[in-house]
Design a protein around this motif. Sequence first.
Motif, PDB file in Angstrom:
ATOM      1  N   ASN A   1      -3.138 -24.021   6.704  1.00 22.16           N
ATOM      2  CA  ASN A   1      -3.335 -22.598   7.021  1.00 22.16           C
ATOM      3  C   ASN A   1      -2.269 -22.099   7.976  1.00 22.16           C
ATOM      4  O   ASN A   1      -1.716 -21.004   7.796  1.00 22.16           O
ATOM      5  N   ARG A   2      -1.987 -22.905   8.992  1.00 22.45           N
ATOM      6  CA  ARG A   2      -1.006 -22.497   9.991  1.00 22.45           C
ATOM      7  C   ARG A   2       0.382 -22.405   9.367  1.00 22.45           C
ATOM      8  O   ARG A   2       1.125 -21.454   9.614  1.00 22.45           O
ATOM      9  N   GLU A   3       0.743 -23.397   8.544  1.00 19.31           N
ATOM     10  CA  GLU A   3       2.072 -23.372   7.920  1.00 19.31           C
ATOM     11  C   GLU A   3       2.217 -22.190   6.973  1.00 19.31           C
ATOM     12  O   GLU A   3       3.255 -21.510   6.973  1.00 19.31           O
ATOM     13  N   CYS A   4       1.187 -21.931   6.175  1.00 19.08           N
ATOM     14  CA  CYS A   4       1.244 -20.817   5.228  1.00 19.08           C
ATOM     15  C   CYS A   4       1.386 -19.490   5.962  1.00 19.08           C
ATOM     16  O   CYS A   4       2.237 -18.659   5.618  1.00 19.08           O
ATOM     17  N   ASP A   5       0.572 -19.277   6.984  1.00 21.21           N
ATOM     18  CA  ASP A   5       0.645 -18.034   7.757  1.00 21.21           C
ATOM     19  C   ASP A   5       1.990 -17.900   8.458  1.00 21.21           C
ATOM     20  O   ASP A   5       2.597 -16.818   8.477  1.00 21.21           O
ATOM     21  N   ASN A   6       2.457 -19.007   9.054  1.00 15.61           N
ATOM     22  CA  ASN A   6       3.739 -18.961   9.766  1.00 15.61           C
ATOM     23  C   ASN A   6       4.885 -18.625   8.818  1.00 15.61           C
ATOM     24  O   ASN A   6       5.805 -17.868   9.167  1.00 15.61           O
ATOM     25  N   LEU A   7       4.843 -19.189   7.608  1.00  7.72           N
ATOM     26  CA  LEU A   7       5.906 -18.925   6.632  1.00  7.72           C
ATOM     27  C   LEU A   7       5.906 -17.459   6.217  1.00  7.72           C
ATOM     28  O   LEU A   7       6.969 -16.811   6.188  1.00  7.72           O
ATOM     29  N   ILE A   8       4.748 -16.914   5.885  1.00  5.91           N
ATOM     30  CA  ILE A   8       4.680 -15.515   5.466  1.00  5.91           C
ATOM     31  C   ILE A   8       5.117 -14.593   6.598  1.00  5.91           C
ATOM     32  O   ILE A   8       5.879 -13.644   6.380  1.00  5.91           O
ATOM     33  N   ASN A   9       4.677 -14.884   7.819  1.00  7.09           N
ATOM     34  CA  ASN A   9       5.077 -14.053   8.955  1.00  7.09           C
ATOM     35  C   ASN A   9       6.573 -14.191   9.252  1.00  7.09           C
ATOM     36  O   ASN A   9       7.231 -13.220   9.644  1.00  7.09           O
ATOM     37  N   TYR A  10       7.106 -15.396   9.057  1.00  4.68           N
ATOM     38  CA  TYR A  10       8.550 -15.601   9.247  1.00  4.68           C
ATOM     39  C   TYR A  10       9.351 -14.749   8.267  1.00  4.68           C
ATOM     40  O   TYR A  10      10.324 -14.075   8.653  1.00  4.68           O
ATOM     41  N   LEU A  11       8.944 -14.759   6.999  1.00  2.00           N
ATOM     42  CA  LEU A  11       9.658 -13.979   5.985  1.00  2.00           C
ATOM     43  C   LEU A  11       9.418 -12.484   6.139  1.00  2.00           C
ATOM     44  O   LEU A  11      10.129 -11.680   5.529  1.00  2.00           O
ATOM     45  N   ARG A  12       8.478 -12.122   6.972  1.00  2.00           N
ATOM     46  CA  ARG A  12       8.212 -10.705   7.231  1.00  2.00           C
ATOM     47  C   ARG A  12       8.939 -10.203   8.469  1.00  2.00           C
ATOM     48  O   ARG A  12       9.471  -9.100   8.473  1.00  2.00           O
ATOM     49  N   TYR A  13       9.007 -11.029   9.527  1.00  2.00           N
ATOM     50  CA  TYR A  13       9.489 -10.518  10.804  1.00  2.00           C
ATOM     51  C   TYR A  13      10.718 -11.214  11.385  1.00  2.00           C
ATOM     52  O   TYR A  13      11.412 -10.623  12.199  1.00  2.00           O
ATOM     53  N   GLN A  14      10.986 -12.463  11.014  1.00  2.00           N
ATOM     54  CA  GLN A  14      12.016 -13.210  11.737  1.00  2.00           C
ATOM     55  C   GLN A  14      13.173 -13.711  10.870  1.00  2.00           C
ATOM     56  O   GLN A  14      14.223 -14.044  11.403  1.00  2.00           O
TER      57      GLN A  14
ATOM     58  N   GLY B   1       0.816  -1.205   0.000  1.00  2.00           N
ATOM     59  CA  GLY B   1       0.000   0.000   0.000  1.00  2.00           C
ATOM     60  C   GLY B   1       0.847   1.250   0.000  1.00  2.00           C
ATOM     61  O   GLY B   1       1.963   1.292  -0.520  1.00  2.00           O
ATOM     62  N   SER B   2       0.327   2.299   0.612  1.00  2.00           N
ATOM     63  CA  SER B   2       1.064   3.568   0.675  1.00  2.00           C
ATOM     64  C   SER B   2       1.314   4.001   2.105  1.00  2.00           C
ATOM     65  O   SER B   2       1.669   5.146   2.361  1.00  2.00           O
ATOM     66  N   SER B   3       1.139   3.078   3.061  1.00  2.00           N
ATOM     67  CA  SER B   3       1.306   3.428   4.466  1.00  2.00           C
ATOM     68  C   SER B   3       2.776   3.617   4.808  1.00  2.00           C
ATOM     69  O   SER B   3       3.661   3.001   4.217  1.00  2.00           O
ATOM     70  N   ALA B   4       3.020   4.455   5.789  1.00  2.00           N
ATOM     71  CA  ALA B   4       4.396   4.749   6.182  1.00  2.00           C
ATOM     72  C   ALA B   4       5.080   3.531   6.793  1.00  2.00           C
ATOM     73  O   ALA B   4       6.286   3.337   6.640  1.00  2.00           O
ATOM     74  N   ASP B   5       4.296   2.694   7.486  1.00  2.00           N
ATOM     75  CA  ASP B   5       4.896   1.526   8.131  1.00  2.00           C
ATOM     76  C   ASP B   5       4.980   0.319   7.202  1.00  2.00           C
ATOM     77  O   ASP B   5       5.421  -0.748   7.597  1.00  2.00           O
ATOM     78  N   GLU B   6       4.557   0.487   5.965  1.00  2.00           N
ATOM     79  CA  GLU B   6       4.599  -0.564   4.952  1.00  2.00           C
ATOM     80  C   GLU B   6       3.930  -1.849   5.453  1.00  2.00           C
ATOM     81  O   GLU B   6       4.487  -2.938   5.388  1.00  2.00           O
ATOM     82  N   ARG B   7       2.723  -1.694   5.938  1.00  2.00           N
ATOM     83  CA  ARG B   7       1.930  -2.848   6.349  1.00  2.00           C
ATOM     84  C   ARG B   7       1.571  -3.674   5.119  1.00  2.00           C
ATOM     85  O   ARG B   7       1.208  -3.142   4.082  1.00  2.00           O
ATOM     86  N   LEU B   8       1.674  -4.999   5.228  1.00  2.00           N
ATOM     87  CA  LEU B   8       1.408  -5.878   4.095  1.00  2.00           C
ATOM     88  C   LEU B   8      -0.062  -6.288   4.091  1.00  2.00           C
ATOM     89  O   LEU B   8      -0.542  -6.927   5.023  1.00  2.00           O
TER      90      LEU B   8
ATOM     91  N   LYS C   1       9.336  -7.915   4.468  1.00  2.00           N
ATOM     92  CA  LYS C   1       9.307  -6.883   5.491  1.00  2.00           C
ATOM     93  C   LYS C   1       8.895  -5.533   4.917  1.00  2.00           C
ATOM     94  O   LYS C   1       8.125  -4.783   5.524  1.00  2.00           O
ATOM     95  N   SER C   2       9.407  -5.192   3.755  1.00  2.00           N
ATOM     96  CA  SER C   2       9.135  -3.889   3.149  1.00  2.00           C
ATOM     97  C   SER C   2       9.581  -3.933   1.689  1.00  2.00           C
ATOM     98  O   SER C   2      10.270  -4.863   1.258  1.00  2.00           O
ATOM     99  N   ARG C   3       9.232  -2.903   0.947  1.00  2.00           N
ATOM    100  CA  ARG C   3       9.702  -2.825  -0.446  1.00  2.00           C
ATOM    101  C   ARG C   3      11.221  -2.757  -0.509  1.00  2.00           C
ATOM    102  O   ARG C   3      11.848  -3.390  -1.361  1.00  2.00           O
ATOM    103  N   SER C   4      11.803  -1.953   0.363  1.00  2.00           N
ATOM    104  CA  SER C   4      13.262  -1.790   0.322  1.00  2.00           C
ATOM    105  C   SER C   4      13.966  -3.091   0.680  1.00  2.00           C
ATOM    106  O   SER C   4      14.971  -3.452   0.059  1.00  2.00           O
ATOM    107  N   GLU C   5      13.449  -3.828   1.674  1.00  2.45           N
ATOM    108  CA  GLU C   5      14.058  -5.107   2.045  1.00  2.45           C
ATOM    109  C   GLU C   5      13.879  -6.126   0.928  1.00  2.45           C
ATOM    110  O   GLU C   5      14.755  -6.949   0.668  1.00  2.45           O
ATOM    111  N   MET C   6      12.746  -6.076   0.251  1.00  8.78           N
ATOM    112  CA  MET C   6      12.491  -6.985  -0.859  1.00  8.78           C
ATOM    113  C   MET C   6      13.510  -6.758  -1.979  1.00  8.78           C
ATOM    114  O   MET C   6      14.085  -7.715  -2.527  1.00  8.78           O
ATOM    115  N   ALA C   7      13.748  -5.497  -2.309  1.00  2.89           N
ATOM    116  CA  ALA C   7      14.708  -5.167  -3.363  1.00  2.89           C
ATOM    117  C   ALA C   7      16.128  -5.526  -2.938  1.00  2.89           C
ATOM    118  O   ALA C   7      16.911  -6.076  -3.721  1.00  2.89           O
ATOM    119  N   ARG C   8      16.457  -5.225  -1.683  1.00  4.47           N
ATOM    120  CA  ARG C   8      17.807  -5.514  -1.181  1.00  4.47           C
ATOM    121  C   ARG C   8      18.074  -7.017  -1.179  1.00  4.47           C
ATOM    122  O   ARG C   8      19.151  -7.479  -1.585  1.00  4.47           O
TER     123      ARG C   8
END
Length: 241
Positions: free
Chosen positions: A140-153, A112-119, A160-167
């Motif tokens: 469902n649990r595995e899919c959610d856990n995987l997406i959250n892992y690649l976002r936060y851990q 989106g266009s949010s400052a915190d880059e919420r997915l 995590k963000s557009r910049s992290e994705m590009a990096r």
Amino acid sequence: MEQKEIRFIDSKYNELFRIKDGESIVVNVFDGTTKEFKCDYMDSHHMSIGGHCYHICEFAEFMERNGNTYRPRAAPFYTLEKIEQEEFQFMFAPQDETQNRGCICYVRGDFGSSADERLYTTAQIENMDNYKKYKTADFNRECDNLINYLRYQADTPILKSRSEMARAAYETQAERFASDHEIAGYRVTTDNNVFYFKCDPRHGQYNVYCYCYDRKMLKQYKEMQLENQEQEQQGMENLNM
């Protein structure tokens, strides 16, 4: 009876992962040691960990203050795998809709266009029969856990963000889509499923597509594709004789 799930978050209430009632977590302590704790469901915001009652945010804050990290004991080690160019076909709708690739569903999201880059994510269906058969609570649990892992851990947090994705695409030398080099692709394989991630860090696009496949069905489809290609090649050679 519905399976109770225990939710683990960070101190900002971002969900990190979920486990079943009675399963365990492993805590990586700041001094390099690891400890395992059995977890019991109390209600949607409280749990017993190693016999001690915690609010889910209280536990997150306690872990962060002490510099500890934690994960499900039974969680696979999610690894971003290199892909080949031909695997990008599994990140788009199929050309032949009559063939079953084993896709359970796919998730698309944007920052989106949010400052915190919420997915922001939405789930879509490719094959209704697969969706009904394979979209279980465990999936469902595995899919959610995987997406959250690649976002936060993850060490390489591609979501995590557009910049992290590009990096991440640059630093890992990820495979780029031949028709658009801004798009990078990855694969994550677990015991039962294969997840393909198509990442595009540009504004105004869906920044990620995650196509989720039953591992056995996808393997069968790939083998069928290879067999068809070999038959076509043999046919061409026979024509040229």
